[in-house]
Motif scaffolding. Sequence first.
Motif, PDB file in Angstrom:
ATOM      1  N   MET A 135       0.852  -1.202   0.000  1.00  0.00           N
ATOM      2  CA  MET A 135       0.000   0.000   0.000  1.00  0.00           C
ATOM      3  C   MET A 135       0.883   1.244   0.000  1.00  0.00           C
ATOM      4  O   MET A 135       1.761   1.386   0.848  1.00  0.00           O
ATOM      5  CB  MET A 135      -0.882  -0.037   1.250  1.00  0.00           C
ATOM      6  N   GLY A 136       0.655   2.116  -0.971  1.00  0.00           N
ATOM      7  CA  GLY A 136       1.435   3.353  -1.030  1.00  0.00           C
ATOM      8  C   GLY A 136       1.054   4.307   0.087  1.00  0.00           C
ATOM      9  O   GLY A 136       0.030   4.143   0.758  1.00  0.00           O
ATOM     10  N   LYS A 137       1.903   5.285   0.287  1.00  0.00           N
ATOM     11  CA  LYS A 137       1.668   6.249   1.373  1.00  0.00           C
ATOM     12  C   LYS A 137       0.882   7.463   0.878  1.00  0.00           C
ATOM     13  O   LYS A 137       0.808   7.725  -0.328  1.00  0.00           O
ATOM     14  CB  LYS A 137       3.012   6.672   1.963  1.00  0.00           C
ATOM     15  N   ILE A 138       0.333   8.211   1.849  1.00  0.00           N
ATOM     16  CA  ILE A 138      -0.481   9.399   1.545  1.00  0.00           C
ATOM     17  C   ILE A 138       0.247  10.651   2.016  1.00  0.00           C
ATOM     18  O   ILE A 138       0.781  10.681   3.135  1.00  0.00           O
ATOM     19  CB  ILE A 138      -1.852   9.320   2.261  1.00  0.00           C
ATOM     20  N   ALA A 139       0.248  11.690   1.187  1.00  0.00           N
ATOM     21  CA  ALA A 139       0.750  13.007   1.594  1.00  0.00           C
ATOM     22  C   ALA A 139      -0.381  14.020   1.482  1.00  0.00           C
ATOM     23  O   ALA A 139      -1.115  14.034   0.494  1.00  0.00           O
ATOM     24  CB  ALA A 139       1.924  13.434   0.720  1.00  0.00           C
TER      25      ALA A 139
ATOM     26  N   SER B  16     -12.867  11.361   1.703  1.00  0.00           N
ATOM     27  CA  SER B  16     -12.763  10.539   2.920  1.00  0.00           C
ATOM     28  C   SER B  16     -13.223   9.117   2.642  1.00  0.00           C
ATOM     29  O   SER B  16     -12.575   8.144   3.046  1.00  0.00           O
ATOM     30  CB  SER B  16     -13.604  11.137   4.050  1.00  0.00           C
ATOM     31  N   GLU B  17     -14.340   8.985   1.929  1.00  0.00           N
ATOM     32  CA  GLU B  17     -14.858   7.653   1.590  1.00  0.00           C
ATOM     33  C   GLU B  17     -13.866   6.874   0.736  1.00  0.00           C
ATOM     34  O   GLU B  17     -13.596   5.699   0.976  1.00  0.00           O
ATOM     35  CB  GLU B  17     -16.206   7.772   0.846  1.00  0.00           C
ATOM     36  N   LYS B  18     -13.314   7.558  -0.281  1.00  0.00           N
ATOM     37  CA  LYS B  18     -12.364   6.862  -1.184  1.00  0.00           C
ATOM     38  C   LYS B  18     -11.113   6.412  -0.416  1.00  0.00           C
ATOM     39  O   LYS B  18     -10.585   5.320  -0.656  1.00  0.00           O
ATOM     40  CB  LYS B  18     -11.945   7.799  -2.312  1.00  0.00           C
ATOM     41  N   LEU B  19     -10.626   7.267   0.483  1.00  0.00           N
ATOM     42  CA  LEU B  19      -9.399   6.926   1.193  1.00  0.00           C
ATOM     43  C   LEU B  19      -9.651   5.851   2.245  1.00  0.00           C
ATOM     44  O   LEU B  19      -8.763   5.049   2.535  1.00  0.00           O
ATOM     45  CB  LEU B  19      -8.785   8.175   1.835  1.00  0.00           C
ATOM     46  N   LYS B  20     -10.845   5.816   2.820  1.00  0.00           N
ATOM     47  CA  LYS B  20     -11.182   4.758   3.788  1.00  0.00           C
ATOM     48  C   LYS B  20     -11.197   3.385   3.111  1.00  0.00           C
ATOM     49  O   LYS B  20     -10.859   2.379   3.715  1.00  0.00           O
ATOM     50  CB  LYS B  20     -12.540   5.027   4.434  1.00  0.00           C
TER      51      LYS B  20
ATOM     52  N   GLU C   2      -9.010  14.634   9.434  1.00  0.00           N
ATOM     53  CA  GLU C   2      -8.451  13.772  10.482  1.00  0.00           C
ATOM     54  C   GLU C   2      -9.563  13.218  11.370  1.00  0.00           C
ATOM     55  O   GLU C   2      -9.466  12.092  11.857  1.00  0.00           O
ATOM     56  CB  GLU C   2      -7.389  14.528  11.284  1.00  0.00           C
ATOM     57  N   LYS C   3     -10.631  14.013  11.568  1.00  0.00           N
ATOM     58  CA  LYS C   3     -11.782  13.514  12.345  1.00  0.00           C
ATOM     59  C   LYS C   3     -12.467  12.354  11.626  1.00  0.00           C
ATOM     60  O   LYS C   3     -13.123  11.526  12.250  1.00  0.00           O
ATOM     61  CB  LYS C   3     -12.788  14.651  12.594  1.00  0.00           C
ATOM     62  N   GLN C   4     -12.317  12.325  10.304  1.00  0.00           N
ATOM     63  CA  GLN C   4     -12.872  11.207   9.514  1.00  0.00           C
ATOM     64  C   GLN C   4     -11.936   9.987   9.557  1.00  0.00           C
ATOM     65  O   GLN C   4     -12.188   8.972   8.920  1.00  0.00           O
ATOM     66  CB  GLN C   4     -13.021  11.634   8.041  1.00  0.00           C
ATOM     67  N   GLY C   5     -10.819  10.136  10.264  1.00  0.00           N
ATOM     68  CA  GLY C   5      -9.869   9.028  10.378  1.00  0.00           C
ATOM     69  C   GLY C   5      -8.840   8.983   9.269  1.00  0.00           C
ATOM     70  O   GLY C   5      -8.115   7.995   9.118  1.00  0.00           O
ATOM     71  N   ILE C   6      -8.758  10.067   8.455  1.00  0.00           N
ATOM     72  CA  ILE C   6      -7.773  10.092   7.367  1.00  0.00           C
ATOM     73  C   ILE C   6      -6.509  10.803   7.859  1.00  0.00           C
ATOM     74  O   ILE C   6      -6.536  11.994   8.163  1.00  0.00           O
ATOM     75  CB  ILE C   6      -8.326  10.838   6.127  1.00  0.00           C
ATOM     76  N   LYS C   7      -5.423  10.043   7.973  1.00  0.00           N
ATOM     77  CA  LYS C   7      -4.176  10.628   8.469  1.00  0.00           C
ATOM     78  C   LYS C   7      -3.078  10.475   7.415  1.00  0.00           C
ATOM     79  O   LYS C   7      -2.932   9.404   6.819  1.00  0.00           O
ATOM     80  CB  LYS C   7      -3.759   9.932   9.752  1.00  0.00           C
ATOM     81  N   PRO C   8      -2.308  11.534   7.180  1.00  0.00           N
ATOM     82  CA  PRO C   8      -1.240  11.434   6.176  1.00  0.00           C
ATOM     83  C   PRO C   8       0.036  10.818   6.754  1.00  0.00           C
ATOM     84  O   PRO C   8       0.257  10.848   7.966  1.00  0.00           O
ATOM     85  CB  PRO C   8      -0.990  12.903   5.814  1.00  0.00           C
TER      86      PRO C   8
END
Length: 314
Positions: A1-5, A307-311, A78-84
């Motif tokens: 899995m690649g990383k997110i920036a 957020s949905e796509k990244l989850k 970040e509240k949606q749980g998406i962290k870089p």
Amino acid sequence: MGKIAFVFPGQGSQTVGMGADLIEAYPEAKKMFEAVDQRLAFPLTELIMNGPDDALKKTENTQPALLTVSAVLCTLLEKQGIKPDYLAGHSLGEYSALFAAGVLGFEDAVYAVRKRGKLMEAAVPAGKGTMAAVLGLEAEQLKAICANVSEQGDSVQTANLNCPGQIVISGTVAGVEQASQRASEAGARRVVPLAVSGPFHSSLMKPAAEKMRTVLQALSVRNADIPVIANSTAQEEQTAAEICDHLIEQLYSPVRWTESVERLIELGVDTFVEVGPGKVLSGLIRKINRKSTVFQVNNVQSLIDVSEKLKERV
């Protein structure tokens, strides 16, 4: 899995009304906007929501306005749980990235960029400095032209190395005009003068840089929780001391955006999320590396969709 920036935009991405839907949809967004007005003792929210546009475009207003909207969006993501995994920002956007990394508190970050905007405006008398975008010329070629013009007495430097074939130069009006002329003669596809209030990211900003050091020394600056790619080095930074040094350098050094994106890709990033108004950085990233996945989060709907796509990736 690649990383997110997460990447954060700089000046030029602002629009009157940005963030209005966030205030309506999220109580925490409303609270953050109110906190800004209080810290600055200035009705910035009113200016962001209703303009006028020429007042919002003033550097001292644009900078805290953009940082506020970017920081609100980042907090909601970040509240949606998406962290870089990594962070970067273009010029002013580096301060948004440092907020996201826990280096500066929200109100301190807003205060710092309001001061930064005022210092940048005051560093060079109005009408003495300018910037221009040069399209279709190699960086080394353009650097050589700028060095040659500067040696002859009119200061000019490469300021924003945005993507291959798009470089902004900055300096005195005469220096930028001469370098623009020579760039055209050397084969540049186009040279576009920019409507800016000063020669940002050039040596003419050194008086502002020293005063900015004093501003940062008065604030609480912490080590980064998430690595941030510095504009002036295009390398990751994490300690408070080096971050402060790089923020001072950043005012009079080029924004090494192409190298910053390339460094993130080297570190394993395959997904970039542009957090803040506009989509300028998304366009640059696609020109630097077509294989990267790029999202923009700039309003309520895009916040929900991305957020949905990244989850789904997790």
